[in-house]
Write an enzyme that holds these catalytic residues in place. Structure first.
Site, short mmCIF file in Angstrom:
data_model
loop_
_atom_site.label_atom_id
_atom_site.label_comp_id
_atom_site.label_asym_id
_atom_site.label_seq_id
_atom_site.Cartn_x
_atom_site.Cartn_y
_atom_site.Cartn_z
N SER A 148 0.83 -1.20 0.00
CA SER A 148 0.00 0.00 0.00
C SER A 148 0.88 1.26 0.00
CB SER A 148 -0.96 -0.06 1.19
OG SER A 148 -2.01 0.84 1.00
N ASP A 226 -10.24 -5.67 -2.80
CA ASP A 226 -9.59 -4.66 -1.96
C ASP A 226 -10.48 -3.41 -1.96
OD1 ASP A 226 -7.94 -2.50 -1.11
OD2 ASP A 226 -6.15 -3.57 -1.77
N HIS A 259 -7.35 -6.05 1.29
CA HIS A 259 -6.15 -5.22 1.44
C HIS A 259 -5.29 -5.65 2.63
CE1 HIS A 259 -4.05 -1.54 0.27
NE2 HIS A 259 -4.02 -1.12 1.52
N1 LIG Z 1 -7.48 2.21 9.54
C1 LIG Z 1 -7.79 2.54 8.20
C2 LIG Z 1 -6.91 1.82 7.17
C3 LIG Z 1 -5.60 1.40 7.66
C4 LIG Z 1 -5.04 0.25 6.85
O1 LIG Z 1 -5.73 -0.49 6.21
N2 LIG Z 1 -3.73 0.15 6.89
C5 LIG Z 1 -3.08 -0.88 6.15
C6 LIG Z 1 -2.21 -0.21 5.12
S1 LIG Z 1 -3.21 0.86 4.10
C7 LIG Z 1 -2.12 1.69 3.10
O2 LIG Z 1 -1.06 2.07 3.33
C8 LIG Z 1 -2.28 -1.74 7.09
O3 LIG Z 1 -1.29 -2.34 6.72
N3 LIG Z 1 -2.75 -1.83 8.34
C9 LIG Z 1 -2.05 -2.55 9.40
C10 LIG Z 1 -2.39 -3.99 9.53
O4 LIG Z 1 -1.69 -4.67 10.33
O5 LIG Z 1 -3.30 -4.51 8.85
C11 LIG Z 1 -9.20 2.21 7.88
O6 LIG Z 1 -9.57 1.08 8.16
O7 LIG Z 1 -9.87 3.06 7.34
#
Ligand SMILES: N[C@@H](CCC(=O)N[C@@H](CSC=O)C(=O)NCC(=O)O)C(=O)O
Length: 280
Positions: A148, A226, A259
């Site tokens: 991401s 996603d 995602h």
């Molecule tokens: N909290 C937010 C979205 C946060 C999210 O999905 N973060 C992803 C990376 S998104 C792009 O850079 C992530 O890796 N989160 C950490 C994990 O351990 O999954 C929302 O839900 O709106």
């Protein structure tokens, strides 16, 4: 460098360190996985992993299931934090997840107050590799991967420094940040209103400029379910730009995947194999 923790895993060792960063002007944390073969005087290549929004060095190391594959292929993995941290480090005014702490976007900020600490581009391309290469028995051969926001970081850093990296891979990268809400918010805040300065941190724009020194192999995997695919990630823009300049990108869309790290852990073995092949 100060050791924070150390755990044996798949015959190797996972360590977390903190150190004073002269680039980000704050204390930074990173994690490193050293396969067992590191002890045999063989200098192993390094895969740098860049995580996404809200992450630290811990998300990938704890959730991707990478250690077995990195152990088998003899790859060192290094995962930096996703932004500078600390009391003095400016955050998003509203504390939102997509700007400020945990959202450094792997760029060098030019706007006050962020420019004091937010220099993640220089940190990842310069300070961190020097630190790793001078403190661990690793070779200077390296590749870069991420998810991401970290996929955007891997693509832009790899494309701009294609003589320093052997291969690039990404899971669900933000492919055209100058044209999506996450990217526009981040680039406006960190880089200001001069949109000409944004292109250096946009993988699609870099391909459109066609000034890449070397076409190193790129592998991208994307989940078809996603939730961020259409509004934020825009892989088709990157694919079109690559096609127009004859840059072959290995791109796969996977039915049903989202995602999350469930998706990453399902395909991480293929990414490790891809990088191991090009780092040999
Ligand atoms: N909290 C937010 C979205 C946060 C999210 O999905 N973060 C992803 C990376 S998104 C792009 O850079 C992530 O890796 N989160 C950490 C994990 O351990 O999954 C929302 O839900 O709106």
């Amino acid at each position: 460098m100060e050791l924070i923790s150390e755990n044996k895993v798949f015959g190797g060792v996972h360590k977390r360190f903190k150190h004073q960063s002269s680039t980000n002007n704050c204390e930074m944390t990173f994690a490193i996985f050293l396969p067992k073969s590191v002890n045999n005087d063989t200098k192993l290549p390094v895969l740098y992993w860049l995580s996404g929004l809200t992450c630290t060095d811990e998300n990938f190391m704890q959730k991707a299931g990478v250690f077995k594959y990195a152990s088998e292929r003899g790859l060192v993995i290094v995962a930096p934090d996703t932004s500078p941290r600390g009391e003095d480090v400016a955050d998003d005014e509203n504390g939102s997840y997509d700007f400020g702490l945990g959202a450094g976007f792997y760029l060098n900020a030019t706007q006050s107050p962020y420019s004091t600490h937010y220099n993640m581009y220089d940190y990842v391309t310069n300070e961190l590799p020097k630190l790793i290469e001078s403190n661990f028995l690793v070779s200077t051969k390296k590749s870069i991967s991420g998810h991401s926001m970290g996929g955007h970081g891997a693509l832009t850093i790899g494309l701009r420094n294609s003589l320093q990296y052997e291969s690039i891979s990404a899971f669900a990268p933000i492919s055209n940040p100058t044209n999506c809400p996450w990217g526009i918010k981040a680039f406006s805040g960190y880089l200001g209103d001069d949109e000409a300065s944004w292109a250096q941190y946009d993988a699609t724009a870099l391909l459109r400029q066609n000034t890449i020194s070397r076409q190193i192999p790129i592998k991208i995997d994307q989940g078809a379910d996603d939730a961020f695919l259409v509004d934020q990630l825009k892989p088709e823009a990157l694919q079109n730009a690559a096609k127009n300049i004859g840059y072959n990108i290995e791109f796969q869309l996977h039915d049903g995947y989202d995602h999350s790290y469930f998706f990453i852990s399902s395909f991480i073995e293929q990414h490790i194999e891809f990088h191991a092949k090009h780092l040999r």
